[in-house]
Scaffold this active site. Structure first.
Site, PDB file in Angstrom:
ATOM      1  N   THR A 245       0.849  -1.191   0.000  1.00  0.00           N
ATOM      2  CA  THR A 245       0.000   0.000   0.000  1.00  0.00           C
ATOM      3  C   THR A 245       0.881   1.237   0.000  1.00  0.00           C
ATOM      4  O   THR A 245       2.094   1.158   0.197  1.00  0.00           O
ATOM      5  CB  THR A 245      -0.974   0.003   1.201  1.00  0.00           C
ATOM      6  OG1 THR A 245      -2.021   0.944   0.954  1.00  0.00           O
ATOM      7  CG2 THR A 245      -0.273   0.328   2.511  1.00  0.00           C
TER       8      THR A 245
ATOM      9  N   HIS B 218      -5.435  -0.513   6.024  1.00  0.00           N
ATOM     10  CA  HIS B 218      -5.082   0.848   5.590  1.00  0.00           C
ATOM     11  C   HIS B 218      -6.263   1.723   5.977  1.00  0.00           C
ATOM     12  O   HIS B 218      -7.331   1.611   5.395  1.00  0.00           O
ATOM     13  CB  HIS B 218      -4.861   0.849   4.074  1.00  0.00           C
ATOM     14  CG  HIS B 218      -4.485   2.188   3.511  1.00  0.00           C
ATOM     15  ND1 HIS B 218      -3.789   2.301   2.339  1.00  0.00           N
ATOM     16  CD2 HIS B 218      -4.701   3.458   3.931  1.00  0.00           C
ATOM     17  CE1 HIS B 218      -3.598   3.581   2.057  1.00  0.00           C
ATOM     18  NE2 HIS B 218      -4.152   4.302   3.020  1.00  0.00           N
TER      19      HIS B 218
ATOM     20  N   CYS C 257      -2.493   8.441   6.469  1.00  0.00           N
ATOM     21  CA  CYS C 257      -3.112   7.154   6.794  1.00  0.00           C
ATOM     22  C   CYS C 257      -2.101   6.266   7.510  1.00  0.00           C
ATOM     23  O   CYS C 257      -0.899   6.496   7.437  1.00  0.00           O
ATOM     24  CB  CYS C 257      -3.565   6.441   5.522  1.00  0.00           C
ATOM     25  SG  CYS C 257      -4.960   7.209   4.688  1.00  0.00           S
TER      26      CYS C 257
END
Length: 157
Positions: A25, A47, A30
């Site tokens: 990712t 995530h 985040c």
């Protein structure tokens, strides 16, 4: 980086797998929690965008307090045991240098990960959090190793 079987996850997604496969990712403010079962070679990653669901609308894994327990549940459904799990935390960068918040969203995302993992008694064995740069990560599910590459400042989560 792992060649072959790899899954990329986006905001609000959770993925668990086993064997010589990877989950990856890209993160800004985040946070991704990576879990690894050291006995069974099972790995999982989430995530999430925001630390807390505010009871408005549907519960979503876009929120840390929803996403982390769901990731743990997914690991348990694969046959993992909490006492064999280790965690690594990534992300939580301060992407907006112009905000005057006393605690930015990235910092809150990091704190919620630490607190929930502590509640579940899952040991955090590594973390690369905060700072000003985004990150691209790739986790090897079988061994729990995570490769990290920093992104440029212009990135958003």
């Amino acid at each position: 980086m792992i060649q072959g079987n790899s899954t990329f996850i986006h905001v609000g997604q959770i993925h668990t797998d086993y064997g010589p496969v990877a989950i990856s990712t890209v993160l800004g403010s985040c946070v991704a929690v990576c879990l690894h079962d050291t006995k069974l070679g099972i790995g999982g990653m989430n995530h999430y965008l925001l630390p807390f669901w505010n009871n408005n609308g549907l519960q979503s894994p876009r929120f840390g307090n929803i996403s982390i327990p769901k990731l743990i549940e997914a690991m348990l459904e694969h046959g993992s045991d909490i006492k064999n799990m280790e965690a690594k935390i990534f992300g939580g960068a301060s992407m907006n240098i112009y905000t005057s918040d006393t605690m930015m969203i990235g910092e809150k995302n990091i704190l919620v990960a630490r607190e929930i993992l502590k509640e579940y008694k899952i040991r955090i064995v590594a973390e690369d959090v905060g700072g000003l740069n985004g990150r691209k990560i790739q986790m090897n599910c079988e061994h729990g190793k995570v490769l990290l590459k920093y992104a440029s400042r212009i990135m958003n989560s």
